[in-house]
Design an enzyme around this catalytic site. Structure first.
Site, PDB file in Angstrom:
ATOM      1  N   HIS A   1     -60.861  34.121   5.392  1.00 50.74           N
ATOM      2  CA  HIS A   1     -61.150  35.410   4.756  1.00 50.74           C
ATOM      3  C   HIS A   1     -61.936  35.255   3.452  1.00 50.74           C
ATOM      4  O   HIS A   1     -62.345  36.264   2.867  1.00 50.74           O
ATOM      5  CB  HIS A   1     -59.853  36.168   4.473  1.00 50.74           C
TER       6      HIS A   1
ATOM      7  N   HIS B   1     -56.337  37.355  13.021  1.00 50.30           N
ATOM      8  CA  HIS B   1     -57.191  38.162  12.149  1.00 50.30           C
ATOM      9  C   HIS B   1     -58.631  37.677  12.225  1.00 50.30           C
ATOM     10  O   HIS B   1     -58.871  36.475  12.301  1.00 50.30           O
ATOM     11  CB  HIS B   1     -56.690  38.082  10.702  1.00 50.30           C
TER      12      HIS B   1
END
Length: 300
Positions: A117, A156
């Site tokens: 991320h 994710h």
């Protein structure tokens, strides 16, 4: 097989923080007990120059000097500390070392990592530096490979990785993730496979088989960096998927079998895992390490 660790660099987190810091020590100790022929190596910290292959130097400086804004720290999800900086550098260094070792021995593992991320100029979602992007670029800079595939099977989307490598045709980014899960604003990977909440083993493995086939049709990787997230597991607090332990084993086998058949080295990172019972998360990760070790034996 070599396994690189950084779990003794512990972030001082406030009580009740939802990041499962203890899992990394549990993974190393469990792998030491249960996986034969592992060589454990303490990770060396990634340097400023290495990090600058994927991150803006100003961002690296702000992180290193404790000058991040409150907003930037909140987006990362960790309070700043010298330990946060050191661990983040070591985690990136472990993926670098795993890539170098995989090029020699077929497969190696980072017992943490998968910090997908993190963007070029900011961190997010418990990720400070993007280990896969840094390692990809460094393997190319060291002339070990010219083409890298990042196979991201965390629940994710690897939004930071996709963003950093968006205009880089020499690195192929594949992300299989929950359509409605974090991050809620997705980036564009080279191949995104968005799956619904509640997806089961059969559905997931079918999608993965198709995605890996597309990867090989569109790209010719010389190295795979594999983010083997534990969070698609049915017992994960944040995953929203329903994969069993056996289903996740088959997921791993599909990736390792691709590497074995095509003689593509694989560097494995653990990525996310937030089990309601942390022992379940650790079991998923150790299963991945066990299968990776078997793949290493086949490579020889």
């Amino acid at each position: 097989m070599r396994a690189f660790y950084s779990d003794h660099f512990v972030l001082p987190l406030p009580p009740g923080h939802r990041f499962p810091m203890v899992k990394y020590r549990m993974i190393r100790e469990g792998a030491a007990r249960g996986v034969p022929d592992l060589e454990f190596h303490e990770a060396v910290a990634a340097s400023d120059g290495m990090l600058a292959l994927a991150h803006h130097p100003t961002y690296v400086e702000l992180v290193s000097n404790g000058q991040l804004s409150d907003h930037a720290q909140k987006e990362i999800g960790f309070p700043w500390s010298p330990e946060m900086v050191e661990r983040s550098r070591r985690s990136a260094g472990a993926t670098i070392a795993a890539c170098r070792s995989a090029m020699e021995q077929g497969v190696a593992v980072n017992l943490a990592g998968g910090t997908h991320h993190a963007y070029a100029d900011h961190g997010a979602g418990f990720c400070v530096f993007n280990d896969a992007a840094v390692a990809s670029r460094l393997m190319q800079a060291e002339r070990r490979v010219s083409r890298v595939a990042v196979v991201d099977l965390d629940v994710h989307q690897g939004n930071g990785t996709a963003s950093i490598l968006a205009n880089d045709d020499s690195v192929f980014t594949l992300s299989l993730h929950g359509e409605r899960n974090y991050p809620f604003e997705k980036e564009q990977s080279d191949l995104d496979v968005a799956l619904p909440d509640g997806v089961t083993d059969v559905e997931y493995l079918s999608a993965l088989q198709d995605a890996l086939a597309q990867l090989m049709q569109r790209f010719d990787p010389q190295l795979i960096i594999y983010l083997a997230g534990a969070d698609p597991h049915e017992g994960d607090r944040l995953g929203r998927m329903k994969l069993s332990l056996a289903g996740l084993a088959e997921r791993d086998r599909m990736v390792f079998e691709l590497g074995r058949q095509q003689k593509i080295p694989i560097a494995v990172t653990m990525a996310g895992g937030y089990g309601k019972n942390i022992e379940d998360t650790v079991a998923v990760h150790i299963q991945t390490i066990t299968l990776a070790s078997q793949y290493a034996a086949d490579w020889r």
